[in-house]
Design a protein around this motif. Structure first.
Motif, PDB file in Angstrom:
ATOM      1  N   ARG B  35       0.849  -1.075  -0.018  1.00 42.33           N
ATOM      2  CA  ARG B  35      -0.014  -0.259  -0.042  1.00 42.33           C
ATOM      3  C   ARG B  35       0.953   1.321  -0.118  1.00 42.33           C
ATOM      4  N   GLY B  36       0.571   2.181  -0.922  1.00 40.03           N
ATOM      5  CA  GLY B  36       1.337   3.295  -0.966  1.00 40.03           C
ATOM      6  C   GLY B  36       3.024   3.405  -1.614  1.00 40.03           C
ATOM      7  N   ALA B  37       3.196   2.057  -1.883  1.00 40.35           N
ATOM      8  CA  ALA B  37       4.490   1.873  -2.223  1.00 40.35           C
ATOM      9  C   ALA B  37       4.758   2.162  -3.838  1.00 40.35           C
ATOM     10  N   ALA B  38       5.768   2.655  -4.252  1.00 42.42           N
ATOM     11  CA  ALA B  38       5.976   3.356  -5.666  1.00 42.42           C
ATOM     12  C   ALA B  38       5.935   1.975  -6.720  1.00 42.42           C
ATOM     13  N   CYS B  39       5.026   1.460  -6.871  1.00 40.69           N
ATOM     14  CA  CYS B  39       4.949   0.355  -7.782  1.00 40.69           C
ATOM     15  C   CYS B  39       3.364   0.024  -8.128  1.00 40.69           C
ATOM     16  N   ARG B  40       3.396  -0.779  -9.358  1.00 39.43           N
ATOM     17  CA  ARG B  40       1.914  -1.201  -9.703  1.00 39.43           C
ATOM     18  C   ARG B  40       2.022  -2.810  -9.121  1.00 39.43           C
ATOM     19  N   VAL B  41       0.714  -3.100  -8.654  1.00 34.19           N
ATOM     20  CA  VAL B  41       0.456  -4.420  -8.257  1.00 34.19           C
ATOM     21  C   VAL B  41      -0.529  -4.972  -8.701  1.00 34.19           C
ATOM     22  N   THR B  42      -0.302  -6.249  -9.460  1.00 35.71           N
ATOM     23  CA  THR B  42      -1.409  -7.185 -10.050  1.00 35.71           C
ATOM     24  C   THR B  42      -1.678  -8.270  -9.404  1.00 35.71           C
ATOM     25  N   LEU B  43      -2.805  -8.494  -8.706  1.00 40.06           N
ATOM     26  CA  LEU B  43      -3.135  -9.522  -7.902  1.00 40.06           C
ATOM     27  C   LEU B  43      -3.983 -10.588  -8.937  1.00 40.06           C
ATOM     28  N   VAL B 336       7.602 -10.207   2.448  1.00 38.42           N
ATOM     29  CA  VAL B 336       7.913  -9.911   0.827  1.00 38.42           C
ATOM     30  C   VAL B 336       7.914  -8.658   0.546  1.00 38.42           C
ATOM     31  N   ALA B 337       6.558  -8.048   1.038  1.00 34.21           N
ATOM     32  CA  ALA B 337       6.052  -6.593   0.732  1.00 34.21           C
ATOM     33  C   ALA B 337       7.273  -5.576   1.319  1.00 34.21           C
ATOM     34  N   ARG B 338       7.787  -6.001   2.524  1.00 34.63           N
ATOM     35  CA  ARG B 338       8.731  -4.919   2.984  1.00 34.63           C
ATOM     36  C   ARG B 338      10.148  -5.104   2.235  1.00 34.63           C
ATOM     37  N   LEU B 339      10.440  -6.330   1.827  1.00 35.95           N
ATOM     38  CA  LEU B 339      11.560  -6.772   1.132  1.00 35.95           C
ATOM     39  C   LEU B 339      11.383  -5.807  -0.496  1.00 35.95           C
ATOM     40  N   ILE B 340      10.315  -5.832  -0.971  1.00 37.62           N
ATOM     41  CA  ILE B 340      10.180  -5.531  -2.486  1.00 37.62           C
ATOM     42  C   ILE B 340      10.165  -3.860  -2.184  1.00 37.62           C
ATOM     43  N   ARG B 341       9.501  -3.189  -1.241  1.00 38.81           N
ATOM     44  CA  ARG B 341       9.375  -1.990  -0.971  1.00 38.81           C
ATOM     45  C   ARG B 341      10.996  -1.226  -0.929  1.00 38.81           C
ATOM     46  N   ALA B 342      11.697  -1.968  -0.115  1.00 40.75           N
ATOM     47  CA  ALA B 342      13.081  -1.674   0.131  1.00 40.75           C
ATOM     48  C   ALA B 342      13.787  -1.365  -1.071  1.00 40.75           C
ATOM     49  N   ARG B 343      13.656  -2.624  -2.014  1.00 37.33           N
ATOM     50  CA  ARG B 343      14.514  -2.744  -2.958  1.00 37.33           C
ATOM     51  C   ARG B 343      13.995  -1.639  -4.146  1.00 37.33           C
ATOM     52  N   ILE B 344      12.627  -1.269  -4.136  1.00 36.92           N
ATOM     53  CA  ILE B 344      12.162  -0.247  -4.977  1.00 36.92           C
ATOM     54  C   ILE B 344      12.877   1.209  -4.786  1.00 36.92           C
ATOM     55  N   ASN B 345      12.736   1.187  -3.393  1.00 36.70           N
ATOM     56  CA  ASN B 345      13.224   2.621  -2.761  1.00 36.70           C
ATOM     57  C   ASN B 345      14.905   2.756  -2.376  1.00 36.70           C
TER      58      ASN B 345
END
Lengths: 428, 428
Positions: B35-43, B336-345
């Motif tokens: 939520r609020g991360a600089a990414c598009r998510v497709t579920l 995993v969400a925390r990890l991806i967010r950190a990588r993106i940022n």
């Protein structure tokens, strides 16, 4: 087992046997009316539940769960030991041997009550059934719910604008109470129930058509209430198309007034015919297949066989035909029970069946309804609250009343629908 | 459309794209964590609803409606515009082109999260599936409900004592939490839920067997709680048969310990295997088909592909395998969400995934449960109330929490079951 003292056991084989076919409003009322009577009652239905059909459209439009409007028939007669419930389908009647056939067995009767209801007719175009399902059983309701919700999912996935438009077009055939209530509920589902949930399509852009052959919808209501209903539907975005017949239905759409309208969802709410009870007896039937019955609801020539509700063509409304409404079936069931009880007891049977009309109600969406009580007409919010109170009051059992009230309260607060599940379907 | 200011729109095509396959506990937690991360998510999911599987056995035993434990996935992400929900089935992964295939389309990803869950295995005897259904999807639950209720209806109609006995024998294979909870709920349904409703049979005379290959049921619980569970089941009338393998399953019954037991209802709750995510990647899997993942839940050689929950074999429980429980999937998704967010940022990624065990809970019927919180063991009514509170708290949404609480309260007061409907079945 604790048993009420005034009731007779179903196993006392020497008592007269009343067989009731169908556990809808009429059949259940007849069985209940025989509580404590000196007879055995066998109630046969092809479902294990009694269905509150007036709310079935809310299951189809994801507002209620099936179990909210259905009650196991057995549980209705837990405390009435003279009733035995049989799950099965009656295939015919042998009136000479006085038996009904169910599978390979023949069930003898002394009195027979036919309360088998009605079904929809496609005016001889049964091939349309595949493309335009009806709303009669629980399975129909969940299938319609699946079809509706799936159309939005497929539209969201589709890159083709024409395909999307066809997926977002819904045609309802038949402007009686079922068609009107269905159209209103669908308009609310698409207009408000799924806001902000899709990223490609806007569900509120869905086109909803209500097609009626007669000059106006809700033809059995006074003209002013028909007009009110039309206006309420229009306000929800429904295109009401009266005075128009559907000429053709196929997988990709419908033809009305010579024009083909691409539509992936077509729902059928027109042309009711009675179930085949009349054919079982080779009895005289009206155009809609209903058995013509005498003033005491017995079938001419068969004084021990009765038909009621949608199965029967009765003139018990002061000489006019009794309408196909739940209260009419209930009153018929209660009347036949009184009559059979009097005959068993050797008492004077009641006079002719007289239907007492309580009024007509139809709801349009979440906050409007029309009500016709003869001299009193109601519309708008007052009629809607009345409609809600009446329907909750008539549901069987505390559990279902509470569940429905909860779901409605939830929808009222949030405009959202609680039961939007696509089941029995793979995505492809 | 009102949108939260801190979130990014799914349509901004220049943002990294996270594709999550599966909207169970793990997939939903991963999407929410972005939520609020600089990414598009497709579920992507092959159902349109998120299912609260721990209560699915209550749908199968007529205590809850499907909609009480299922929520449209879209409605969970109404307020999170960077999530797009797709209804469809993923067929494979092309890790060179970095796409997942869904039908005829290929969906490109920058990060891929596999949360496809597990299914049951028949230990290579897939032909048993027809006779011994599993409990995994909503359709399974309503099919089991139909099978159970139908057996009682057919027994009531049957004149043959042997046939009646076979219809009233229910065998559950697998003594894990699902098998135990199923057995307890069935025992309550037959013992109390249908009292006084039948005239020929006594539902309470039904024979219920719980067969487990391991020396004791609930093998993952401490021994004293297993023993408590066995005693509670026995008190409800369930015959617990531990240390015994099912040798054969057919339409008319099962063979255990060399003996054929006629039984019309056999339910399968044994042998879980992961969904085919490992095969899609030709990645190394354990015996149960789970992909072996590294300390950060990524798949070795694929730093941008993650697997979690029942899909993954992780050693994140202080070196021990992470168990296949809802909290483990949720914690994996959030990680995993925390990890991806950190990588993106471009921030420092979190350390290795560490599963925190919150305890194990299983319920036996309406008033007993066992709970294991490491040093603290609970049983009986205290554990049952805790079990109820935890499950209601973890359900998605106010509507479902209220609906489940209502149904439970109703069952608690009356011992009756509200959803005893036989649907999708003709009587013959």
């Amino acid at each position: 087992m604790a048993r009420a003292k005034d009731t007779k056991d179903n196993e006392s084989a020497d008592l007269p046997h009343v067989v009731i076919v169908g556990a809808g409003f009429g059949g259940v009322a007849a069985a209940r009316g025989l509580r404590g009577a000196a007879c055995r009652v066998t109630l046969i239905d092809r479902h294990n539940y009694h269905l509150f059909q007036p709310l079935l459209y809310q299951v189809a439009t994801a507002g209620l769960s099936p179990a909210d409007i259905a009650t196991p028939i057995r549980s209705l007669f837990r405390d009435q030991p003279n009733v035995r419930v049989l799950f099965g389908e009656v295939g015919g009647i042998n009136h000479e041997k006085r038996t009904v056939s169910m599978g390979s067995s023949a069930i003898p009767y002394d009195y027979l009550v036919l309360a088998t209801g009605a079904r929809y007719s496609y005016f001889g175009r049964d091939e349309w059934a595949e493309f335009a399902p009806v709303l009669k059983r629980i399975e129909d309701a969940t299938a319609i719910r699946r079809r509706l919700l799936l159309a939005f999912e497929l539209a969201e996935n589709s890159a083709d604008a024409e395909e999307r438009a066809a997926l977002l077009t819904i045609v309802i055939v038949g402007g009686g109470p079922t068609g009107v209530e269905l159209a209103g509920a669908i308009a609310e589902l698409t207009g408000q129930g799924m806001v902000q949930e899709f990223r490609t399509i806007d569900p509120a852009s869905a086109r909803i058509l209500l097609v009626e052959a007669a000059p106006r919808i809700l033809a059995q209501f006074p003209e002013s209430l028909s007009a009110t209903a039309s206006r309420s539907l229009a306000a929800l975005g429904v295109e009401v198309v009266p005075g128009t017949r559907v000429e053709h239905v196929e997988a990709r759409g419908v033809t009305i007034a010579g024009q083909f309208i691409p539509a992936r969802t077509v729902l059928w709410a027109a042309g009711v015919v009675a179930s085949p009870a009349a054919a079982w007896l080779s009895a005289e039937a009206d155009r809609a297949g209903r058995v013509k019955v005498g003033p005491d609801l017995s079938i001419p020539g068969h004084p021990d066989i009765f038909a009621l509700g949608d199965t029967a063509a009765s003139e018990g409304w002061a000489g006019k035909p009794v309408p196909g409404l739940a209260p009419a079936a209930k009153q018929g069931g209660a009347y036949v029970a009184r009559l059979i009880r009097a005959r068993i007891n050797g008492a004077t049977p009641p006079g002719a069946f007289r239907y007492r009309h309580l009024g007509s109600l139809a709801t349009i969406g979440r906050k409007a309804a029309v009500a016709d009580f003869g001299r009193i007409h109601l519309k708008g919010a007052v009629a809607w609250w009345l409609w809600g109170a009446v329907h909750i009051a008539f549901l069987a059992g505390v559990r279902n009343r509470t569940a429905v009230a909860l779901d409605w309260f939830w929808a009222y607060l949030t405009s959202r629908r609680g039961t939007r599940l696509i089941t029995d379907s793979s995505p492809d």
